[in-house]
Design an enzyme around this catalytic site. Structure first.
Site, PDB file in Angstrom:
ATOM      1  N   MET A  67      13.373 -30.100 -29.831  1.00 38.87           N
ATOM      2  CA  MET A  67      11.949 -30.061 -29.489  1.00 38.87           C
ATOM      3  C   MET A  67      11.505 -28.615 -29.226  1.00 38.87           C
ATOM      4  O   MET A  67      10.441 -28.389 -28.642  1.00 38.87           O
ATOM      5  CB  MET A  67      11.667 -30.936 -28.267  1.00 38.87           C
ATOM      6  N   SER A  91      15.258 -26.858 -21.740  1.00 39.02           N
ATOM      7  CA  SER A  91      13.924 -26.272 -21.899  1.00 39.02           C
ATOM      8  C   SER A  91      13.106 -26.517 -20.639  1.00 39.02           C
ATOM      9  O   SER A  91      12.253 -25.707 -20.265  1.00 39.02           O
ATOM     10  CB  SER A  91      13.212 -26.889 -23.105  1.00 39.02           C
ATOM     11  N   HIS A 135      17.221 -22.491 -26.391  1.00 35.92           N
ATOM     12  CA  HIS A 135      18.108 -21.736 -25.499  1.00 35.92           C
ATOM     13  C   HIS A 135      19.513 -21.780 -26.084  1.00 35.92           C
ATOM     14  O   HIS A 135      19.736 -22.357 -27.162  1.00 35.92           O
ATOM     15  CB  HIS A 135      18.055 -22.314 -24.087  1.00 35.92           C
ATOM     16  N   GLU A 164      25.942 -33.105 -25.727  1.00 30.63           N
ATOM     17  CA  GLU A 164      26.369 -34.071 -24.705  1.00 30.63           C
ATOM     18  C   GLU A 164      25.496 -33.987 -23.461  1.00 30.63           C
ATOM     19  O   GLU A 164      25.536 -34.871 -22.614  1.00 30.63           O
ATOM     20  CB  GLU A 164      27.832 -33.804 -24.306  1.00 30.63           C
ATOM     21  N   LYS A 165      24.716 -32.925 -23.337  1.00 31.86           N
ATOM     22  CA  LYS A 165      23.771 -32.791 -22.231  1.00 31.86           C
ATOM     23  C   LYS A 165      22.915 -34.056 -22.112  1.00 31.86           C
ATOM     24  O   LYS A 165      22.634 -34.544 -21.029  1.00 31.86           O
ATOM     25  CB  LYS A 165      22.905 -31.552 -22.475  1.00 31.86           C
ATOM     26  N   GLN A 187      21.487 -40.315 -25.077  1.00 28.54           N
ATOM     27  CA  GLN A 187      20.863 -40.107 -26.388  1.00 28.54           C
ATOM     28  C   GLN A 187      21.919 -39.984 -27.487  1.00 28.54           C
ATOM     29  O   GLN A 187      21.769 -40.550 -28.583  1.00 28.54           O
ATOM     30  CB  GLN A 187      20.010 -38.838 -26.339  1.00 28.54           C
ATOM     31  N   GLN A 208       8.435 -40.276 -27.720  1.00 30.93           N
ATOM     32  CA  GLN A 208       9.522 -40.425 -26.745  1.00 30.93           C
ATOM     33  C   GLN A 208       9.096 -40.045 -25.334  1.00 30.93           C
ATOM     34  O   GLN A 208       9.916 -40.026 -24.426  1.00 30.93           O
ATOM     35  CB  GLN A 208      10.764 -39.645 -27.185  1.00 30.93           C
ATOM     36  N   GLY A 239      22.053 -23.518 -25.465  1.00 24.43           N
ATOM     37  CA  GLY A 239      22.565 -24.859 -25.766  1.00 24.43           C
ATOM     38  C   GLY A 239      22.225 -25.251 -27.199  1.00 24.43           C
ATOM     39  O   GLY A 239      23.079 -25.696 -27.973  1.00 24.43           O
ATOM     40  N   HIS A 240      20.954 -25.053 -27.564  1.00 20.03           N
ATOM     41  CA  HIS A 240      20.530 -25.346 -28.938  1.00 20.03           C
ATOM     42  C   HIS A 240      21.286 -24.457 -29.933  1.00 20.03           C
ATOM     43  O   HIS A 240      21.727 -24.921 -30.987  1.00 20.03           O
ATOM     44  CB  HIS A 240      19.031 -25.071 -29.115  1.00 20.03           C
TER      45      HIS A 240
HETATM   46  P1  AMP Z   1      15.907 -30.974 -26.982  1.00 19.13           P
HETATM   47  O1  AMP Z   1      15.205 -29.781 -27.570  1.00 19.13           O
HETATM   48  O2  AMP Z   1      15.931 -30.970 -25.502  1.00 19.13           O
HETATM   49  O3  AMP Z   1      15.445 -32.258 -27.577  1.00 19.13           O
HETATM   50  O4  AMP Z   1      17.434 -30.824 -27.402  1.00 19.13           O
HETATM   51  C1  AMP Z   1      17.807 -30.734 -28.736  1.00 19.13           C
HETATM   52  C2  AMP Z   1      19.300 -30.865 -28.861  1.00 19.13           C
HETATM   53  O5  AMP Z   1      19.942 -29.839 -28.106  1.00 19.13           O
HETATM   54  C3  AMP Z   1      19.802 -32.204 -28.299  1.00 19.13           C
HETATM   55  O6  AMP Z   1      20.848 -32.680 -29.121  1.00 19.13           O
HETATM   56  C4  AMP Z   1      20.304 -31.818 -26.952  1.00 19.13           C
HETATM   57  O7  AMP Z   1      21.307 -32.673 -26.451  1.00 19.13           O
HETATM   58  C5  AMP Z   1      20.863 -30.430 -27.218  1.00 19.13           C
HETATM   59  N1  AMP Z   1      20.943 -29.669 -25.977  1.00 19.13           N
HETATM   60  C6  AMP Z   1      19.961 -29.481 -25.058  1.00 19.13           C
HETATM   61  N2  AMP Z   1      20.413 -28.777 -24.005  1.00 19.13           N
HETATM   62  C7  AMP Z   1      21.734 -28.522 -24.267  1.00 19.13           C
HETATM   63  C8  AMP Z   1      22.770 -27.827 -23.558  1.00 19.13           C
HETATM   64  N3  AMP Z   1      22.555 -27.258 -22.369  1.00 19.13           N
HETATM   65  N4  AMP Z   1      23.991 -27.770 -24.125  1.00 19.13           N
HETATM   66  C9  AMP Z   1      24.232 -28.344 -25.331  1.00 19.13           C
HETATM   67  N5  AMP Z   1      23.288 -29.000 -26.042  1.00 19.13           N
HETATM   68  C10 AMP Z   1      22.060 -29.083 -25.526  1.00 19.13           C
END
Ligand code: AMP
Length: 283
Positions: free
Chosen positions: A32, A189, A36, A151-152, A156, A63, A38-39
């Site tokens: 989304m 985020s 950061h 896995e965060k 999901q 969602q 993680g992404h």
């Molecule tokens: P989001 O933008 O929050 O929808 O996240 C997009 C993808 O990045 C999803 O698969 C999340 O699980 C993953 N994600 C978000 N935060 C982290 C993190 N801290 N570490 C690893 N993956 C992450």
């Protein structure tokens, strides 16, 4: 190669079809935005495993609940594009308008039943229906052979594994470890919403999980005791609990005791002011 930006569903479908025809293996990383580390860790892994990496950036309205943070969800497409470029992403699919994904007359929904129950599924009614629907659409638009998730968002990840398996997408779903700030806070985020003092108090989530992990390591089997340890951390930091649960790592069913040889996971959700954060850890 500069990253290429695609703003319509039709163009994304044409491009992925052309890539497939030329024998390229696509990896998809759905996000989304407001990216950061993680992404970026998912994107680096995608790069290592596929010929072409497609990242989607779409704040998916279906969602979010009616009282959730859709309208104020942080956005920074320019910044996101340069981050994608820095890790060698080939294509960013960023639909120019939600109507690209949900045109007038849209009426088809995907529901994953069992693993969507409880936890965030219970606290955020309709959330996983929105997630499963948008991910199914992205799978059809991009047609990757591999898709990566963190896995965060542990529930999901299980929902998407069930979706890919049950609907025969033929896409490998890869789960990647949670990336954390040096002090332990899981990157998100939504951390951008936190004031400095909320940011400090938010450490109670990861601290609580680590405590539970430590207790389990030292032979504590009673879930009640593990949950209590997490609650204590939340209370001390005045984090309002949404849930604390220990579940079977695969089915996500609640456990009352943990047993050797049966993977379990502790999951937490809590509020700092109006900001809702989640985290989880293997036990
Ligand atoms: P989001 O933008 O929050 O929808 O996240 C997009 C993808 O990045 C999803 O698969 C999340 O699980 C993953 N994600 C978000 N935060 C982290 C993190 N801290 N570490 C690893 N993956 C992450």
């Amino acid at each position: 190669m500069p990253v290429q930006t695609v703003r319509t569903t039709a163009e994304m479908q044409q491009r992925s079809e052309a890539l497939r025809m030329s024998g390229k293996r696509i990896a998809l990383v759905p996000t989304m935005g407001f990216l950061h580390e993680g992404h970026l860790s998912l994107m680096r892994e995608a790069k290592a495993r596929a010929d072409v990496v497609v990242v989607s950036i779409f704040v998916n309205p279906t969602q979010f609940g009616p009282k959730e943070d859709l309208s104020r969800y942080p956005r920074d497409l320019e910044g996101d594009l340069s981050k994608c470029e820095s890790v060698g992403v080939d294509v960013v699919f960023a639909p120019a308008d939600p109507k690209e994904m949900y045109p007038d007359g849209y009426q088809t929904w995907v529901e994953v039943t069992d693993v969507s129950k409880g936890l965030c599924g219970e606290k955020r009614p309709g959330h996983f229906r929105g997630v499963a629907t948008v991910v199914a659409k992205l799978f059809n638009i991009v047609r990757p052979y591999l898709a990566l998730f963190g896995e965060k968002d542990y529930q999901q990840l299980q929902v998407i594994k069930a979706l890919a398996r049950d609907l025969n997408f033929g896409i490998e779903i890869v789960g990647m470890p949670t990336v954390r700030d040096p002090d332990g806070l899981a990157m998100s985020s939504r951390n951008a919403y936190l004031s400095p003092s909320e940011r400090e108090r938010a450490l109670a989530l990861s601290r609580g999980l680590r405590t539970a992990h430590h207790l389990a390591r030292n032979g504590v089997r009673e879930v009640r005791e593990l949950v209590q340890a997490v609650r204590k951390e939340l209370e001390a930091a005045q984090v309002r609990e949404d849930y604390v649960e220990v579940v079977d790592a695969e089915t996500l069913r609640s456990l009352t005791t943990i047993e050797p040889g049966r993977p379990a996971r502790v999951l937490v959700a809590g509020f700092l002011g109006t900001t809702r954060l989640i985290d989880n850890l293997a036990l």
